[in-house]
Design a protein around this motif. Structure first.
Motif, PDB file in Angstrom:
ATOM      1  N   LEU A  40      38.320  44.238  41.029  1.00 49.32           N
ATOM      2  CA  LEU A  40      37.491  44.326  39.839  1.00 49.32           C
ATOM      3  C   LEU A  40      38.153  43.651  38.642  1.00 49.32           C
ATOM      4  CD1 LEU A  40      35.874  47.897  39.758  1.00 49.32           C
ATOM      5  CD2 LEU A  40      34.763  45.699  40.154  1.00 49.32           C
ATOM      6  N   CYS A  41      39.455  43.856  38.519  1.00 48.12           N
ATOM      7  CA  CYS A  41      40.165  43.250  37.386  1.00 48.12           C
ATOM      8  C   CYS A  41      40.118  41.734  37.445  1.00 48.12           C
ATOM      9  CB  CYS A  41      41.611  43.736  37.364  1.00 48.12           C
ATOM     10  SG  CYS A  41      41.776  45.482  36.928  1.00 48.12           S
ATOM     11  N   LEU A  42      40.326  41.180  38.617  1.00 46.85           N
ATOM     12  CA  LEU A  42      40.279  39.725  38.766  1.00 46.85           C
ATOM     13  C   LEU A  42      38.869  39.194  38.522  1.00 46.85           C
ATOM     14  CD1 LEU A  42      42.628  39.264  41.854  1.00 46.85           C
ATOM     15  CD2 LEU A  42      43.000  38.325  39.553  1.00 46.85           C
ATOM     16  N   ALA A  43      37.861  39.939  38.995  1.00 46.77           N
ATOM     17  CA  ALA A  43      36.478  39.516  38.760  1.00 46.77           C
ATOM     18  C   ALA A  43      36.152  39.531  37.270  1.00 46.77           C
ATOM     19  CB  ALA A  43      35.523  40.432  39.527  1.00 46.77           C
ATOM     20  N   TRP A  44      36.650  40.533  36.567  1.00 44.96           N
ATOM     21  CA  TRP A  44      36.430  40.644  35.126  1.00 44.96           C
ATOM     22  C   TRP A  44      37.120  39.486  34.384  1.00 44.96           C
ATOM     23  CZ3 TRP A  44      33.309  43.355  32.064  1.00 44.96           C
ATOM     24  CH2 TRP A  44      33.636  43.541  30.714  1.00 44.96           C
ATOM     25  N   LEU A  45      38.353  39.216  34.743  1.00 39.94           N
ATOM     26  CA  LEU A  45      39.095  38.127  34.117  1.00 39.94           C
ATOM     27  C   LEU A  45      38.483  36.769  34.445  1.00 39.94           C
ATOM     28  CD1 LEU A  45      42.722  39.434  34.734  1.00 39.94           C
ATOM     29  CD2 LEU A  45      41.608  39.198  32.504  1.00 39.94           C
ATOM     30  N   HIS A  46      37.900  36.661  35.637  1.00 35.53           N
ATOM     31  CA  HIS A  46      37.260  35.404  36.047  1.00 35.53           C
ATOM     32  C   HIS A  46      36.086  35.071  35.132  1.00 35.53           C
ATOM     33  CE1 HIS A  46      36.055  32.163  38.709  1.00 35.53           C
ATOM     34  NE2 HIS A  46      34.825  32.647  38.725  1.00 35.53           N
ATOM     35  N   GLU A  47      35.459  36.114  34.561  1.00 39.11           N
ATOM     36  CA  GLU A  47      34.359  35.916  33.618  1.00 39.11           C
ATOM     37  C   GLU A  47      34.869  35.697  32.191  1.00 39.11           C
ATOM     38  OE1 GLU A  47      31.111  35.773  34.338  1.00 39.11           O
ATOM     39  OE2 GLU A  47      31.483  36.036  36.495  1.00 39.11           O
ATOM     40  N   SER A  48      36.174  35.499  32.052  1.00 39.42           N
ATOM     41  CA  SER A  48      36.828  35.297  30.747  1.00 39.42           C
ATOM     42  C   SER A  48      36.654  36.497  29.820  1.00 39.42           C
ATOM     43  CB  SER A  48      36.293  34.021  30.067  1.00 39.42           C
ATOM     44  OG  SER A  48      36.560  32.892  30.865  1.00 39.42           O
ATOM     45  N   LYS A  49      36.640  37.687  30.429  1.00 42.20           N
ATOM     46  CA  LYS A  49      36.519  38.928  29.670  1.00 42.20           C
ATOM     47  C   LYS A  49      37.907  39.480  29.345  1.00 42.20           C
ATOM     48  CE  LYS A  49      31.955  39.310  30.345  1.00 42.20           C
ATOM     49  NZ  LYS A  49      30.942  39.312  29.284  1.00 42.20           N
ATOM     50  N   LYS A  50      37.959  40.297  28.301  1.00 44.32           N
ATOM     51  CA  LYS A  50      39.231  40.829  27.823  1.00 44.32           C
ATOM     52  C   LYS A  50      39.566  42.180  28.461  1.00 44.32           C
ATOM     53  CE  LYS A  50      41.451  42.619  23.639  1.00 44.32           C
ATOM     54  NZ  LYS A  50      41.226  42.981  22.207  1.00 44.32           N
ATOM     55  N   ILE A  51      40.810  42.332  28.875  1.00 44.78           N
ATOM     56  CA  ILE A  51      41.356  43.621  29.284  1.00 44.78           C
ATOM     57  C   ILE A  51      42.258  44.124  28.167  1.00 44.78           C
ATOM     58  CG2 ILE A  51      42.985  44.758  30.855  1.00 44.78           C
ATOM     59  CD1 ILE A  51      41.901  43.047  33.107  1.00 44.78           C
ATOM     60  N   PRO A  64      51.463  40.250  45.333  1.00 51.75           N
ATOM     61  CA  PRO A  64      50.865  38.958  44.936  1.00 51.75           C
ATOM     62  C   PRO A  64      49.544  39.106  44.180  1.00 51.75           C
ATOM     63  CG  PRO A  64      51.690  38.841  47.179  1.00 51.75           C
ATOM     64  CD  PRO A  64      51.831  40.266  46.759  1.00 51.75           C
ATOM     65  N   ASP A  65      48.706  40.079  44.570  1.00 50.67           N
ATOM     66  CA  ASP A  65      47.431  40.266  43.871  1.00 50.67           C
ATOM     67  C   ASP A  65      47.653  40.626  42.409  1.00 50.67           C
ATOM     68  OD1 ASP A  65      46.092  39.710  46.158  1.00 50.67           O
ATOM     69  OD2 ASP A  65      45.354  41.735  46.522  1.00 50.67           O
ATOM     70  N   PHE A  66      48.684  41.414  42.159  1.00 55.95           N
ATOM     71  CA  PHE A  66      48.956  41.806  40.778  1.00 55.95           C
ATOM     72  C   PHE A  66      49.504  40.614  39.997  1.00 55.95           C
ATOM     73  CE2 PHE A  66      50.130  44.366  37.222  1.00 55.95           C
ATOM     74  CZ  PHE A  66      49.300  45.474  37.316  1.00 55.95           C
ATOM     75  N   GLU A  67      50.254  39.777  40.676  1.00 59.09           N
ATOM     76  CA  GLU A  67      50.756  38.579  40.018  1.00 59.09           C
ATOM     77  C   GLU A  67      49.604  37.671  39.586  1.00 59.09           C
ATOM     78  OE1 GLU A  67      53.496  36.763  42.696  1.00 59.09           O
ATOM     79  OE2 GLU A  67      54.975  38.378  42.529  1.00 59.09           O
ATOM     80  N   SER A  68      48.513  37.657  40.368  1.00 64.82           N
ATOM     81  CA  SER A  68      47.340  36.860  40.003  1.00 64.82           C
ATOM     82  C   SER A  68      46.704  37.385  38.723  1.00 64.82           C
ATOM     83  CB  SER A  68      46.308  36.893  41.137  1.00 64.82           C
ATOM     84  OG  SER A  68      46.838  36.317  42.315  1.00 64.82           O
ATOM     85  N   ILE A  69      46.721  38.705  38.548  1.00 63.89           N
ATOM     86  CA  ILE A  69      46.189  39.300  37.324  1.00 63.89           C
ATOM     87  C   ILE A  69      47.070  38.947  36.138  1.00 63.89           C
ATOM     88  CG2 ILE A  69      45.803  41.505  36.122  1.00 63.89           C
ATOM     89  CD1 ILE A  69      44.880  42.653  38.795  1.00 63.89           C
ATOM     90  N   LEU A  70      48.357  39.073  36.317  1.00 57.78           N
ATOM     91  CA  LEU A  70      49.281  38.814  35.212  1.00 57.78           C
ATOM     92  C   LEU A  70      49.278  37.347  34.786  1.00 57.78           C
ATOM     93  CD1 LEU A  70      52.307  41.075  36.229  1.00 57.78           C
ATOM     94  CD2 LEU A  70      50.412  41.577  34.678  1.00 57.78           C
ATOM     95  N   GLY A  92      42.666  56.047  45.455  1.00 54.46           N
ATOM     96  CA  GLY A  92      43.757  56.622  46.224  1.00 54.46           C
ATOM     97  C   GLY A  92      44.448  55.681  47.189  1.00 54.46           C
ATOM     98  N   THR A  93      43.747  54.667  47.707  1.00 54.34           N
ATOM     99  CA  THR A  93      44.350  53.833  48.755  1.00 54.34           C
ATOM    100  C   THR A  93      44.512  52.371  48.360  1.00 54.34           C
ATOM    101  OG1 THR A  93      42.162  53.476  49.732  1.00 54.34           O
ATOM    102  CG2 THR A  93      43.443  55.311  50.602  1.00 54.34           C
ATOM    103  N   THR A  94      43.971  51.965  47.223  1.00 53.46           N
ATOM    104  CA  THR A  94      44.078  50.559  46.849  1.00 53.46           C
ATOM    105  C   THR A  94      45.358  50.299  46.068  1.00 53.46           C
ATOM    106  OG1 THR A  94      42.905  50.907  44.777  1.00 53.46           O
ATOM    107  CG2 THR A  94      41.576  50.322  46.702  1.00 53.46           C
ATOM    108  N   LEU A  95      45.646  49.020  45.867  1.00 56.67           N
ATOM    109  CA  LEU A  95      46.800  48.634  45.066  1.00 56.67           C
ATOM    110  C   LEU A  95      46.658  49.206  43.658  1.00 56.67           C
ATOM    111  CD1 LEU A  95      49.374  46.830  45.124  1.00 56.67           C
ATOM    112  CD2 LEU A  95      47.951  45.019  44.181  1.00 56.67           C
ATOM    113  N   ALA A  96      47.706  49.842  43.168  1.00 57.79           N
ATOM    114  CA  ALA A  96      47.643  50.554  41.888  1.00 57.79           C
ATOM    115  C   ALA A  96      47.317  49.617  40.736  1.00 57.79           C
ATOM    116  CB  ALA A  96      48.965  51.270  41.636  1.00 57.79           C
ATOM    117  N   CYS A  97      46.151  49.816  40.146  1.00 56.14           N
ATOM    118  CA  CYS A  97      45.748  48.996  38.997  1.00 56.14           C
ATOM    119  C   CYS A  97      44.583  49.678  38.299  1.00 56.14           C
ATOM    120  CB  CYS A  97      45.344  47.594  39.453  1.00 56.14           C
ATOM    121  SG  CYS A  97      44.877  46.499  38.083  1.00 56.14           S
ATOM    122  N   LEU A  98      44.817  50.138  37.078  1.00 55.73           N
ATOM    123  CA  LEU A  98      43.785  50.727  36.234  1.00 55.73           C
ATOM    124  C   LEU A  98      43.759  49.938  34.933  1.00 55.73           C
ATOM    125  CD1 LEU A  98      44.682  54.488  36.785  1.00 55.73           C
ATOM    126  CD2 LEU A  98      42.568  53.388  37.562  1.00 55.73           C
ATOM    127  N   ALA A  99      42.621  49.354  34.609  1.00 50.61           N
ATOM    128  CA  ALA A  99      42.524  48.513  33.421  1.00 50.61           C
ATOM    129  C   ALA A  99      41.476  49.070  32.467  1.00 50.61           C
ATOM    130  CB  ALA A  99      42.160  47.081  33.817  1.00 50.61           C
TER     131      ALA A  99
END
Length: 258
Positions: A40-51, A64-70, A92-99
């Motif tokens: 979700l975070c990557l999809a949001w950033l792909h739309e040039s939206k702000k976190i 690596p997925d988190f590195e793509s976000i950063l 509970g089971t996904t890579l830890a990321c709350l934005a």
């Protein structure tokens, strides 16, 4: 990028995050919500939206997925313990990321001549998110929710929508009586009791779909102001799950148009 370690569950930033995750009234008051998971975070950033801010764990920071976000985010990253993250997470089971993001405001007025999905008192977050995902895939980009439906921008609905929200025009807490007769195109409701087959309808032009509550179906008002259609079920089941029924309708529409 600033990395800040937070340890206490009573930290104001953690309390704020928890409030956004758990309370619809708090989300509305703050004008914010939470995206959970890297997809979700990557999809949001792909739309040039702000976190605004991101919360994660030390272990996730190395993925690596988190590195793509950063690579696209330059704000503060708050690092918390694995146990605290599990306490906050709805997954509970996904890579830890709350934005934390700001709730979007619609820049477009409701259009009465465009394909539209109306959710009337659909309460299950999974069903609502799935319907938004199917609608977006079918090319329906205008979504209306009546009072009583699950909040579109709650973390659970966002999770089920898998990013579909970000390409849709959404309207919430709408009174059905205030809009339904203003549509200039056919309006259909799904009903298993008194209706014609979905496959007998000409769906090649713009139309409106009304889907109702999981247990009660659509209201009497909706039935009185729309054409009722049913999905033939040779197997004899009483009804389909609302998200399945909606998806079948949307893609019969797509089939006819393609």
């Amino acid at each position: 990028m600033a990395t800040i370690f937070l340890e206490s569950k009573d930290n104001p930033k953690i309390k704020h995050l928890r409030g956004l995750i758990e309370q619809n009234t708090y989300r509305k008051k703050q004008g914010q919500t939470v995206l959970e998971g890297t997809h979700l975070c990557l999809a949001w950033l792909h739309e040039s939206k702000k976190i605004n801010s991101i919360f994660t764990t030390e272990r996730a920071l190395e993925h690596p997925d988190f590195e793509s976000i950063l690579a696209k985010y330059t704000g503060a990253v708050f690092v918390i313990s694995e146990s605290l993250y599990k306490d906050l997470s709805t997954l509970g089971t996904t890579l830890a990321c709350l934005a934390i993001i700001d709730l979007p405001s619609s820049s477009q007025a409701l259009q009465f001549d465009q394909d539209t999905l109306i959710l009337e008192n659909v309460q299950d977050p999974g069903n609502v998110g799935t319907l938004l995902r199917s609608a977006a895939a079918a090319g329906i980009d205008q979504i209306v929710c009546t009072k009583g439906s699950a909040s579109l921008w709650s973390p659970r609905v966002l999770r089920a929508g898998m990013g579909a929200h970000f390409s849709l025009h959404t309207f919430e807490n709408i009174e059905l009586e205030s809009i339904l007769e203003r549509f200039e195109i056919p309006v259909y409701v799904t009903s298993s009791h008194r209706s014609a087959s979905l496959y007998s309808k000409d769906l090649r032009k713009a139309c409106v779909w009304i889907l109702g509550n999981e247990g009660q179906g659509v209201s009497d008002y909706a039935l009185a102001h729309a054409e009722a259609v049913t999905i033939p079920q040779p197997g004899g089941q009483e009804s389909l799950n609302v998200a399945i029924a909606g998806s079948v309708c949307f893609f019969e529409m797509v089939r006819q148009r393609v």
